[in-house]
Every structure is written in C-alpha cells, then in structure tokens.
Write an enzyme that holds these catalytic residues in place. Sequence first.
Site, mmCIF file in Angstrom:
data_model
loop_
_atom_site.group_PDB
_atom_site.id
_atom_site.type_symbol
_atom_site.label_atom_id
_atom_site.label_comp_id
_atom_site.label_asym_id
_atom_site.label_seq_id
_atom_site.Cartn_x
_atom_site.Cartn_y
_atom_site.Cartn_z
ATOM 1 N N LYS A 165 -24.434 -8.650 37.264
ATOM 2 C CA LYS A 165 -24.388 -8.012 35.936
ATOM 3 C C LYS A 165 -25.364 -8.699 34.989
ATOM 4 O O LYS A 165 -26.099 -8.036 34.251
ATOM 5 C CB LYS A 165 -22.965 -8.083 35.370
ATOM 6 C CG LYS A 165 -22.031 -7.062 36.007
ATOM 7 C CD LYS A 165 -20.566 -7.348 35.698
ATOM 8 C CE LYS A 165 -19.697 -6.466 36.593
ATOM 9 N NZ LYS A 165 -18.288 -6.835 36.589
ATOM 10 N N GLN A 220 -13.917 -9.804 33.618
ATOM 11 C CA GLN A 220 -13.916 -9.557 35.064
ATOM 12 C C GLN A 220 -12.486 -9.620 35.610
ATOM 13 O O GLN A 220 -11.746 -10.553 35.320
ATOM 14 C CB GLN A 220 -14.813 -10.589 35.762
ATOM 15 C CG GLN A 220 -14.981 -10.368 37.257
ATOM 16 C CD GLN A 220 -15.753 -9.105 37.607
ATOM 17 O OE1 GLN A 220 -16.623 -8.659 36.866
ATOM 18 N NE2 GLN A 220 -15.428 -8.514 38.730
ATOM 19 N N ASP A 254 -15.745 -1.272 29.873
ATOM 20 C CA ASP A 254 -15.020 -1.010 31.124
ATOM 21 C C ASP A 254 -14.153 0.252 31.005
ATOM 22 O O ASP A 254 -13.629 0.733 32.011
ATOM 23 C CB ASP A 254 -14.094 -2.197 31.425
ATOM 24 C CG ASP A 254 -14.480 -2.938 32.683
ATOM 25 O OD1 ASP A 254 -15.258 -2.392 33.487
ATOM 26 O OD2 ASP A 254 -13.989 -4.060 32.857
HETATM 27 N N1 GUN Z 1 -13.491 -6.035 39.293
HETATM 28 C C1 GUN Z 1 -13.903 -5.152 40.228
HETATM 29 N N2 GUN Z 1 -14.452 -4.061 39.636
HETATM 30 C C2 GUN Z 1 -14.371 -4.277 38.306
HETATM 31 C C3 GUN Z 1 -14.787 -3.516 37.172
HETATM 32 O O1 GUN Z 1 -15.322 -2.405 37.261
HETATM 33 N N3 GUN Z 1 -14.530 -4.073 35.961
HETATM 34 C C4 GUN Z 1 -13.920 -5.283 35.848
HETATM 35 N N4 GUN Z 1 -13.706 -5.738 34.610
HETATM 36 N N5 GUN Z 1 -13.545 -6.018 36.860
HETATM 37 C C5 GUN Z 1 -13.776 -5.507 38.091
#
Ligand code: GUN
Length: 294
Positions: free
Chosen positions: A54, A98, A121
């Site tokens: 990211k 996350q 998100d």
């Molecule tokens: N963990 C796995 N996929 C995601 C996601 O799309 N967003 C977040 N915040 N955590 C994740």
Amino acid sequence: MTAQIIDGKVIAAELRARVADEVARVKRDHGLTPGLAVVLVGSDPASEVYVRSKHTQTQAAGMASFEHKLPADVGQDELLALIGKLNADPAVHGILVQLPLPKGLDTERVIAAIDPAKDVDGLHPNNAGRLAGGLPALSPCTPLGCIILTKSVHPSLAGMNAIVIGRSNLVGRPLVQLLLNENATVTIAHSRSRDLPALCRQADLVYAAVGKAEMVRGDWIKPGATVIDVGITRIPTAEGKTRLVGDVAFDEAMKVAGAVTPVPGGVGQMTVACLLVNTLRAACAIKGLSAPAV
Ligand code: GUN
C-alpha cells in the site's frame, strides 16, 4: 473450451495509471495532495506485506503515504487516540486500519472511531448503511475491484444472475450491495446454504469469497459463466513447498467457465488500486471538489 483469464495485473495497472493522472491534475489545479494513513498493529507477516505494498503504490500514484506501526499490546485508548489525531490531520484524507487486529482490541469500536469521510475501507457503519441504502458512499476496496473485473467482461450486469458465496463485512455483504446497484439479481450463499452446487449452477456470475481452498468445483459452474475468485490460501505442494490457491478449483473452472480470475494475479491486484481510488475520491470530497474521473 478454455475460459478467458481475467488479468487483474493489467487492469489494476491501468487503474493506478488513471489515478496517478488525476492526482497530478488535482495537485496542479487545486494544490491538493491526497494523503493516506495506514495503521498496522502488531507484526502479522501477511499484513506487513500488504501494508508495504500500500505504501509503495500510494507514493507511486503521487499521493502522500503515512504509516503508523503500533505494538501488538497497544492499549485500545492509545489506538483510538491515534485515530482521533488522523481524523483531525488536514494532510490525511484516507485512514485504513489493517485487519485483523490483535486479540484484546475491539475492532468494531476502532472502525467506528474513523471519520466516515476518511473511511477509505468503507467499513464504518455510516458508509456500510449508505451503500445498503443505495446512497453514494465510500465502499470496500475488494468488492469494488470485483465489480471492475466483472465489467471488463460484461460492461452491463443488468439482469444477470449473480451468486456471492460468503457474507463477510469486508467482502460478501458489500459486494452484494454493489451488484444490486448494477441491477444484477443476487443470491447470497454461506456456510448454511443448502445445495450450494445447485445454487451456483444457476449463476452467470460467481463470486467465491469464503477462504476455503478450491471449494468451488468445475461441475458447480454454469457453462460460459464468469468466475471471480476472492479467496487466497497458501497450501503445501507435493515437493514440500507452498503455493497460493483461490476458493475455486482453477483448472476445472477453466474448462467450463467463460472467464476466470487467477490466484494470484486476479482480485488481489485490484484491492490496493481501489484503495487509491477511494483515497483520491475522499480527498476531492473533503476539499469540496467534484468527483474525480476514475
Ligand atoms: N485485511 C485484509 N484485507 C483488508 C482490507 O481490505 N482492509 C483492511 N483494513 N484490512 C484488510
């Protein structure tokens, strides 16, 4: 017959390039540099890989990237205080915590503390509720990616029969809402559904998002259907190594389906690209600019 492989790598790269162009435009015309803050609690190796990816891709798109790493034993109050600071920071337009969070932290409370305008998100109840109500909302990135991949094969999903296998807040539920917004007819299947293979065989569009390696077999798939595989599981091979597989038995699906996403190289590539889209959208909305053309 062999199905078309939907190349998530190529489609995600095109999307990232469009985001980068729009970021350059809002910088030039409005002095706006979209900023994304990612919060990682603990040191789960898979999460560390995602967070690094990211960071790299956010910077490559010309945006500001802020990383916050906290120890696994951080207190709930300290984490909430960080989110409060990011909510108030004018350089931050998107906040992503996350998941999964280490045990002892209340995920629901943490997500609810994020300013909905910065919830890239799409997990805050305001955004989830708005999406379910058919209102404009920040929507979860993986389901957005699934829709873009599907539309690369079928520009209109109107009237198509879709099945979503899995009902998680992160993927299944929001994906159902996005498909409804596209005027598809949607079946939601899950661990208690009866005769899943028969339900699946009625679908023009199959979305497998349960996290069970190769659960969807070739004979579950209607000939010519489009299959979007959200699963990603590491399994041991006969040679003592490991490999990544999806929720769909890929080789079997390739003989029946019209189009299939591979694992890796399918949906996974789209999630971060859609996160960049959401960050750009959030930044424009917070600044009072019209929605970006991506
Ligand atoms: N963990 C796995 N996929 C995601 C996601 O799309 N967003 C977040 N915040 N955590 C994740």
